[in-house]
Scaffold this active site. Structure first.
Site, PDB file in Angstrom:
ATOM      1  CB  SER A 241     -20.759   0.422  66.718  1.00 25.97           C
ATOM      2  OG  SER A 241     -21.037  -0.541  66.910  1.00 25.97           O
ATOM      3  CG  HIS A 271     -22.488  -1.301  71.771  1.00 26.59           C
ATOM      4  ND1 HIS A 271     -22.201  -2.319  71.121  1.00 26.59           N
ATOM      5  CD2 HIS A 271     -21.929  -0.613  69.957  1.00 26.59           C
ATOM      6  CE1 HIS A 271     -21.323  -3.049  69.609  1.00 26.59           C
ATOM      7  NE2 HIS A 271     -21.726  -1.939  68.849  1.00 26.59           N
ATOM      8  CG  HIS A 318     -24.299 -11.509  72.282  1.00 22.80           C
ATOM      9  ND1 HIS A 318     -24.995 -11.034  70.873  1.00 22.80           N
ATOM     10  CD2 HIS A 318     -23.245 -10.200  72.170  1.00 22.80           C
ATOM     11  CE1 HIS A 318     -23.813 -10.341  69.893  1.00 22.80           C
ATOM     12  NE2 HIS A 318     -23.401  -9.789  70.804  1.00 22.80           N
ATOM     13  NE  ARG A 327     -16.712 -10.947  69.345  1.00 24.61           N
ATOM     14  CZ  ARG A 327     -18.081  -9.379  69.473  1.00 24.61           C
ATOM     15  NH1 ARG A 327     -17.769  -8.810  69.146  1.00 24.61           N
ATOM     16  NH2 ARG A 327     -19.234  -9.319  70.359  1.00 24.61           N
ATOM     17  CG  ASP A 373     -17.536  -5.760  75.532  1.00 19.76           C
ATOM     18  OD1 ASP A 373     -16.565  -5.471  74.752  1.00 19.76           O
ATOM     19  OD2 ASP A 373     -18.181  -5.354  75.404  1.00 19.76           O
TER      20      ASP A 373
HETATM   21  N1  HAX Z   1     -27.328  -9.159  84.001  1.00 21.53           N
HETATM   22  C1  HAX Z   1     -28.451  -8.773  83.437  1.00 21.53           C
HETATM   23  N2  HAX Z   1     -29.561  -8.790  84.020  1.00 21.53           N
HETATM   24  C2  HAX Z   1     -29.622  -9.170  82.189  1.00 21.53           C
HETATM   25  C3  HAX Z   1     -27.738  -8.928  81.861  1.00 21.53           C
HETATM   26  C4  HAX Z   1     -26.848  -9.346  82.067  1.00 21.53           C
HETATM   27  N3  HAX Z   1     -26.008  -9.627  82.257  1.00 21.53           N
HETATM   28  N4  HAX Z   1     -27.960 -10.225  80.118  1.00 21.53           N
HETATM   29  C5  HAX Z   1     -30.067  -9.490  79.746  1.00 21.53           C
HETATM   30  N5  HAX Z   1     -30.439  -9.233  80.815  1.00 21.53           N
HETATM   31  C6  HAX Z   1     -31.708  -9.184  80.938  1.00 21.53           C
HETATM   32  C7  HAX Z   1     -31.994  -7.454  80.752  1.00 21.53           C
HETATM   33  O1  HAX Z   1     -31.708  -6.692  80.929  1.00 21.53           O
HETATM   34  C8  HAX Z   1     -33.966  -7.774  80.420  1.00 21.53           C
HETATM   35  O2  HAX Z   1     -34.512  -7.840  81.926  1.00 21.53           O
HETATM   36  P1  HAX Z   1     -35.590  -6.838  81.875  1.00 21.53           P
HETATM   37  O3  HAX Z   1     -36.535  -7.778  80.788  1.00 21.53           O
HETATM   38  O4  HAX Z   1     -35.563  -6.851  82.766  1.00 21.53           O
HETATM   39  O5  HAX Z   1     -35.449  -5.540  80.704  1.00 21.53           O
HETATM   40  C9  HAX Z   1     -33.646  -9.291  80.220  1.00 21.53           C
HETATM   41  O6  HAX Z   1     -32.897  -9.999  80.656  1.00 21.53           O
HETATM   42  C10 HAX Z   1     -33.500  -9.630  79.284  1.00 21.53           C
HETATM   43  O7  HAX Z   1     -32.015  -9.260  78.054  1.00 21.53           O
HETATM   44  P2  HAX Z   1     -32.498 -10.808  76.751  1.00 21.53           P
HETATM   45  O8  HAX Z   1     -33.177 -10.175  76.022  1.00 21.53           O
HETATM   46  O9  HAX Z   1     -30.919 -11.772  77.244  1.00 21.53           O
HETATM   47  O10 HAX Z   1     -31.176  -9.716  76.429  1.00 21.53           O
HETATM   48  P3  HAX Z   1     -30.742  -7.882  75.268  1.00 21.53           P
HETATM   49  O11 HAX Z   1     -30.880  -8.955  74.252  1.00 21.53           O
HETATM   50  O12 HAX Z   1     -32.231  -7.195  75.722  1.00 21.53           O
HETATM   51  O13 HAX Z   1     -29.536  -7.875  75.702  1.00 21.53           O
HETATM   52  C11 HAX Z   1     -27.124  -7.301  76.308  1.00 21.53           C
HETATM   53  C12 HAX Z   1     -28.391  -7.346  75.278  1.00 21.53           C
HETATM   54  C13 HAX Z   1     -26.354  -7.438  75.894  1.00 21.53           C
HETATM   55  C14 HAX Z   1     -27.578  -5.300  76.190  1.00 21.53           C
HETATM   56  C15 HAX Z   1     -27.784  -7.411  77.875  1.00 21.53           C
HETATM   57  O14 HAX Z   1     -27.358  -8.768  78.155  1.00 21.53           O
HETATM   58  C16 HAX Z   1     -26.810  -6.507  78.079  1.00 21.53           C
HETATM   59  O15 HAX Z   1     -27.622  -6.189  79.517  1.00 21.53           O
HETATM   60  N6  HAX Z   1     -25.346  -7.098  78.976  1.00 21.53           N
HETATM   61  C17 HAX Z   1     -24.659  -6.340  79.337  1.00 21.53           C
HETATM   62  C18 HAX Z   1     -23.907  -5.398  78.687  1.00 21.53           C
HETATM   63  C19 HAX Z   1     -23.042  -6.066  78.058  1.00 21.53           C
HETATM   64  O16 HAX Z   1     -22.474  -6.932  78.758  1.00 21.53           O
HETATM   65  N7  HAX Z   1     -23.112  -5.564  76.807  1.00 21.53           N
HETATM   66  C20 HAX Z   1     -21.944  -5.637  76.016  1.00 21.53           C
HETATM   67  C21 HAX Z   1     -22.947  -6.988  74.580  1.00 21.53           C
HETATM   68  C22 HAX Z   1     -21.915  -6.815  73.808  1.00 21.53           C
HETATM   69  C23 HAX Z   1     -21.289  -5.492  73.644  1.00 21.53           C
HETATM   70  O17 HAX Z   1     -21.611  -4.738  72.073  1.00 21.53           O
HETATM   71  N8  HAX Z   1     -20.330  -5.473  73.139  1.00 21.53           N
HETATM   72  O18 HAX Z   1     -20.133  -4.466  72.530  1.00 21.53           O
END
Ligand code: HAX
Length: 438
Positions: A241, A271, A318, A327, A373
């Protein structure tokens, strides 16, 4: 009201000489190396943006101008000593770099109250959308429709000198922020209360007025929304964002365009939409298990099932943090202080006990800990804001504080149009010394 703008000018001017010196005399200083993994993992860890408002440390969490969230809860002005800080104070801190006096905060409240009138066409635009279109669609469309009012855009078209851009941007930013509670509450009442709208009360603070216009006049909800608006306000510059707002703003798009870009980014499930996804995921789990008091082993089994299905566990992980998000902890403490035995909050705490080791055991999730979240929905739900598909709008209202403050800095510093370099797969293969088979 001009004195906040004047203070910003004085403070930010002090940085200008340093910034100009950096660009002129030290532009060739090397900041680090960029690896293929960094580029292909979403530009993680590449120092690529100048953002003044806050800084995120992987092992400590967010600091706003050097202050952690618990420090801000202690130091920022409140309406009453037992309450939570006013988001107006955080905005002041992000803009000026100093903890405000109560008088400064009241001045911002008053300034925003005078700017809060939302033109009729914005309500007409919202009303033209289907009532069941996503709240974030209604919110983003409403913001976009206000571009009509942009004073920056008008000044630009009239040929204003670029050294004054920031002044017009400041005006747009303050007006945009001021109007958001009314717009968010309008959408809320339209969808969930048959369009039975509540007029703003100009004597209330920004977050208190939001609670009021949504239909919640209790001290408890106002206190919660003040905290909510503070903790979601900013997370340095690289999150979707903030970065989207900054990027679109770099084309000299007006504040309404730039913030709309940020909001449609926030609406993504990885996000800001994660706050709704957490609630959906928990409801689905409770429904499938058939209880609202699941045991740790039932939760563990459901997490395993989610992972096997190739889905994410929302609220966990994250892109930067490698610890429990402060948070999350601030909200957990708030719940411990004010709430006794809420089943949903108990479940959120149970997930916190169970999920991290399971996520860690996958060996690929870099951060097995909860983010902001994971807790926010349970708190809102406790106080009667049960409509989880509205939650990302609340996040969006708060996020305006950080990204809009940053946009003023962007124009003040005269940051140029953003234009990173992109390469083809061929180029990456060549860099890695891989020759493709014919
Ligand atoms: N559940 C399952 N798998 C997860 C995961 C979770 N909570 N978090 C990461 N992974 C997976 C990723 O999808 C990725 O899988 P692939 O290699 O198969 O593609 C792998 O673990 C490595 O990811 P990472 O490097 O640890 O994490 P990223 O930096 O790529 O992504 C995210 C960070 C926040 C997007 C990710 O942890 C996620 O999808 N979490 C769940 C959604 C979520 O809670 N989002 C909110 C984040 C905070 C925010 O911005 N709030 O607004």
């Amino acid at each position: 009201m001009e004195y906040i703008k004047n203070r910003f000018y004085e403070k930010a001017m002090k940085n200008m000489a340093d910034l100009q010196k950096l660009r002129k005399e030290h532009g060739d200083v090397v900041l680090g190396q960029v690896t293929i993994d960094q580029v292909l993992s979403g530009m993680k860890g590449i120092p690529a943006l100048l953002t003044e408002t806050s800084k995120l440390d992987a092992n400590e969490g967010i600091r706003f101008r050097g202050f952690s969230l618990p420090e801000l809860q202690d130091k920022l002005p409140k309406l009453d000593e037992a309450g939570e800080p006013l988001p107006e104070g955080l905005f002041y801190l992000m803009m000026i770099g100093e903890i405000p006096e109560k008088e400064d905060v009241i001045n911002i409240s008053k300034d925003w109250a005078t700017r809060a009138h939302v033109p009729q066409h914005v309500f007409d635009v919202i009303d033209a959308l289907p009532k069941n279109s996503r709240p974030m669609t209604q919110f983003s469309t409403a913001i976009l429709s206000m571009a009509y009012d942009s004073v920056f855009q008008k000044a630009y078209r009239a040929g204003v000198n670029k050294k004054f851009y920031w002044d017009f941007m400041y005006e747009d930013v303050m007006t945009l922020i001021a109007r958001l509670p009314r717009i968010a509450a309008y959408i809320y009442r339209r969808i969930y209360h048959n369009g039975n709208h509540i007029e703003p009360n100009p004597n209330l603070d920004w977050a208190g007025n939001l609670a009021h216009m949504m239909g919640f006049d209790s001290t408890e909800v106002k206190r919660l929304l003040r905290l909510y608006m503070v903790i979601h306000a900013d997370h340095e510059g690289g999150n979707v964002s903030a970065h989207a707002t900054h990027l679109v703003g770099s084309a000299l798009s007006n504040a309404y365009y730039a913030y709309t870009a940020g909001m449609v980014g926030l609406a993504g499930p990885l996000h800001g939409f994660a706050n709704q996804e957490v609630m959906d995921w928990i409801s689905e789990m409770l429904e499938q298990i058939g209880t609202d008091e699941p045991s740790d082993s039932q939760i563990a089994a459901y997490i395993e099932k989610t992972l096997v299905q190739g889905r994410v566990v929302p609220g966990y992980g994250h892109a930067v943090l490698r610890i429990t998000d402060p948070r999350f902890t601030v909200q957990q403490k708030f719940a411990e202080k004010y709430i006794v035995n809420d089943k949903l909050i108990n479940t959120v705490n149970a997930i916190y006990r169970v999920a991290p080791p399971i996520l860690e055991a996958t060996g690929k999730i870099k951060n097995p800990w909860p983010n902001v979240d994971a807790f926010s929905g349970a708190l809102l739900n406790h106080y009667g804001i049960t409509e989880s598909n509205f939650y990302t709008v609340l996040f969006g209202v708060s996020r305006s504080l950080g990204v809009m403050a940053s946009l003023v800095f962007d124009r003040f510093y005269g940051l140029p149009i953003e234009r990173p370099n992109s390469q083809t797969l061929e180029w990456f293969l060549e860099k890695a010394g891989i020759t493709r088979e014919e």
